[in-house]
Design a protein around this motif. Sequence first.
Motif, short mmCIF file in Angstrom:
data_model
loop_
_atom_site.label_atom_id
_atom_site.label_comp_id
_atom_site.label_asym_id
_atom_site.label_seq_id
_atom_site.Cartn_x
_atom_site.Cartn_y
_atom_site.Cartn_z
N UNK A 10 40.71 46.13 42.44
CA UNK A 10 41.65 46.85 43.28
C UNK A 10 42.25 45.95 44.35
N UNK A 11 43.28 46.46 45.01
CA UNK A 11 43.94 45.72 46.08
C UNK A 11 42.99 45.49 47.25
N UNK A 12 42.91 44.25 47.70
CA UNK A 12 42.04 43.91 48.82
C UNK A 12 42.80 44.04 50.13
N UNK A 45 38.27 47.67 48.20
CA UNK A 45 39.29 46.99 49.00
C UNK A 45 38.71 45.87 49.85
N UNK A 46 37.38 45.65 49.74
CA UNK A 46 36.70 44.66 50.57
C UNK A 46 36.32 43.43 49.76
N UNK A 47 36.53 42.25 50.33
CA UNK A 47 36.09 41.00 49.72
C UNK A 47 35.42 40.17 50.80
N UNK A 48 34.38 39.45 50.44
CA UNK A 48 33.66 38.62 51.40
C UNK A 48 33.85 37.14 51.03
N UNK A 49 34.22 36.32 52.03
CA UNK A 49 34.35 34.89 51.84
C UNK A 49 33.31 34.17 52.69
N UNK A 50 32.87 33.03 52.20
CA UNK A 50 31.86 32.26 52.93
C UNK A 50 32.48 31.33 53.95
N UNK A 51 31.70 31.02 54.98
CA UNK A 51 32.10 30.08 56.03
C UNK A 51 31.14 28.90 56.03
N UNK A 52 31.67 27.72 55.92
CA UNK A 52 30.84 26.51 55.90
C UNK A 52 30.38 26.18 57.32
N UNK A 53 29.13 25.75 57.44
CA UNK A 53 28.57 25.39 58.74
C UNK A 53 27.88 24.04 58.68
N UNK A 80 45.92 40.04 52.14
CA UNK A 80 44.99 40.71 53.06
C UNK A 80 45.50 40.54 54.49
N UNK A 81 45.45 41.62 55.26
CA UNK A 81 45.96 41.58 56.62
C UNK A 81 44.87 41.76 57.67
#
Length: 227
Positions: A10-12, A45-53, A80-81
Amino acid sequence: MLTHISFGKGQKTLAILIPTKDMDRELLIEYYVKPLEIQGIQRESIVVFNLEQNHNKKTPNTLIKAWLKALQKSVEGLHIENVLVCDSDYFKVLARVTKSDPHWGYPMRDTLWLGNITAFVCLNYRALFFNPAGQKKIDFSLKAVANHMLNKGSVFDIVLKDCTYPADEASILRELEVHLPMAEALTCDIEAYSLKVDKAGLASISFGYDKHKQVSFHIGQNQVIRF
């Protein structure tokens, strides 16, 4: 490497950004996805992206900016807004602010990515393992982003339905005699004419009986105040 977790086709419309080590699907569903669903945001409608540390020490801004630049292509490519940033260092760079605390619950539109992106800061669920009281901060952030996405207004909006502004002593006394004995809890706010000690002086006082009702009146001497 940039990775993501999706919760259906679906649309994110919302991207959750969280450190790579916390990309645990079940925990993400428990702490973020399900609570958002309850508030009306579909999990698809939700997607999770990782953050590098930098795991050895504080993550430098150069790494953060480089990662955000790479991430921007994915977020904009999905149109995505709204982004929920579960890392204060990344939030500060993305939102272009020096501190994250004053911005809890506020939609930050002037972001590093420009465009139509709106960013919200949120606590990482990992913090709850050390301090469970942090759940209130997560709940607050999720409500803020859900309200924004569903056009329900700000979490700071307080609807005052019954406000009175008595102008003379008799009216003031009458209002207080009617409402004060009925109040289970009372909030009092006193305003001054200035923040400078020599010019301050008492200007007005307000009593709130609940989040919808209040009475305010002038208590200053020889000065005019407008409510």
